[in-house]
Design an enzyme around this catalytic site. Sequence first.
Site, PDB file in Angstrom:
ATOM      1  N   TYR A   6      15.535   2.558  81.469  1.00 50.47           N
ATOM      2  CA  TYR A   6      15.992   3.780  82.140  1.00 50.47           C
ATOM      3  C   TYR A   6      16.160   4.940  81.158  1.00 50.47           C
ATOM      4  CZ  TYR A   6      16.975   0.890  86.272  1.00 50.47           C
ATOM      5  OH  TYR A   6      16.869   0.042  87.350  1.00 50.47           O
ATOM      6  N   LYS A  39      13.933 -11.944  80.213  1.00 50.28           N
ATOM      7  CA  LYS A  39      12.570 -12.362  80.572  1.00 50.28           C
ATOM      8  C   LYS A  39      11.861 -12.666  79.258  1.00 50.28           C
ATOM      9  CE  LYS A  39       9.295 -12.885  83.682  1.00 50.28           C
ATOM     10  NZ  LYS A  39       9.322 -13.969  84.673  1.00 50.28           N
ATOM     11  N   ASP A  44      13.897 -14.012  86.978  1.00 50.44           N
ATOM     12  CA  ASP A  44      13.393 -14.453  88.287  1.00 50.44           C
ATOM     13  C   ASP A  44      14.177 -15.668  88.777  1.00 50.44           C
ATOM     14  OD1 ASP A  44      12.247 -15.522  86.002  1.00 50.44           O
ATOM     15  OD2 ASP A  44      10.312 -15.956  86.922  1.00 50.44           O
ATOM     16  N   ASP A  84      20.971  -3.781  87.174  1.00 56.23           N
ATOM     17  CA  ASP A  84      20.959  -2.919  88.353  1.00 56.23           C
ATOM     18  C   ASP A  84      20.621  -3.751  89.586  1.00 56.23           C
ATOM     19  OD1 ASP A  84      20.871  -0.727  89.999  1.00 56.23           O
ATOM     20  OD2 ASP A  84      19.088   0.183  89.103  1.00 56.23           O
ATOM     21  N   ASP A 128      23.453  -5.705  92.489  1.00 53.51           N
ATOM     22  CA  ASP A 128      23.360  -5.416  93.924  1.00 53.51           C
ATOM     23  C   ASP A 128      23.179  -6.698  94.725  1.00 53.51           C
ATOM     24  OD1 ASP A 128      23.701  -2.707  93.755  1.00 53.51           O
ATOM     25  OD2 ASP A 128      21.904  -2.219  94.928  1.00 53.51           O
TER      26      ASP A 128
END
Length: 358
Positions: free
Chosen positions: A144, A193, A225, A249, A253
Amino acid sequence: MGMEYRIAVLPGDGIGPEVIEQALLVLEQVGRKFGHVFRFTTLLAGGCAIDATGNPLPEETLDECRRSDAVLLGAVGGPKWDNLPGDIRPEAGLLALRGGLGLFANLRPAVLNRELRDACPLRPDIVGESMDIMVVRELTGGIYFGQRGRRTGKMGEEAFDTECYSEGEIERIARVAFEVARKRRKKVTSVDKANVLESSRLWREVVTKVANDYPDVTLEHMYVDNAAMQLVRNPRQFDVIVTSNMFGDILSDEASMITGSIGMLPSASLGEGSFGLYEPIHGSAPDIAGKDKANPLATILSAAMMLRYTMHLEEEAMAVENAVNRVLEEGYRTADIMSTGKKNVGTREMGRLVAERI
Ligand code: NAD
């Protein structure tokens, strides 16, 4: 002994001012009961700041936040400001605030209250009696904030964003996660990852090294994942999850949706030392603003996190959390968490009931 604290209050837009009012009521009651003084300074941020000054984060607001022990924020944004250019939108003010205050760690508890079990979209045998996960998300680095751009490639215009993490950035977020885990069930799951990304391989190396300083905390690594899958397959295996900005992020959620109640979830953003910004995870809910319908509990619980993480007032934080639990046990509900046989109350009544039980 009673202490004095300086708190910058940014009510923001939509339901922001309504839920903030209730959190302040509760903090004032904590002050009376435990002999502390909270000095509140109310400041403009978001859409209301754009209307008044043309800037979503006026300098005066940032300056006062810097002078304070902590910041309490409602929510910003709304349809009125949706068509403004990106850099003067309410959300830009929020990003500037986090960046300007050096807040690099975002703590998002996903707690499923026993009383609200029915709101959970997962089967009872999966989620059990209750659930309590803390997602620790890196907030000021990664993709980001990395280099981005456009260029012309073989197949037409290309766009790119860059994930970049330094050892120092990873180490400080890992330390926050281990410290938090020490106060909980002493388990950290680091999500990355590393089978694909070089930045994840460094992430894994540094987190593993930091873990040596916390022999009392168990560390495990998990690919993102798999983590997304495990959160809905067996959420009870998690205590603290620590991860990068983008993975955090998404996973925070996902974790919060397992609780089913957006109006119940607080958050904290921490920097160096004990300074922090505390806010509910929900937005400004323009659809119910001004109707005394908003659930103030997420903001009240954010104030409890402020008592715990900035002021280190554990007893006071528990007093607030216990008061919220009691009100729910007694059957009081705002519209968003209402179910048959319970007592429907508005924003103000909910705030009053919690304050009364401190
Ligand atoms: P939202 O969280 O504001 O609302 C989503 C849904 O949840 C709505 O139906 C709303 O009524 C409900 N809801 C949210 N909080 C509630 C509460 N406390 N009590 C009862 N119901 C509640 O998300 P959105 O609709 O996507 O966004 C609305 C505005 O808020 C947008 O302008 C968005 O940019 C902004 N926003 C701000 C923040 C923030 O300030 N941190 C976060 C998310 C969205």
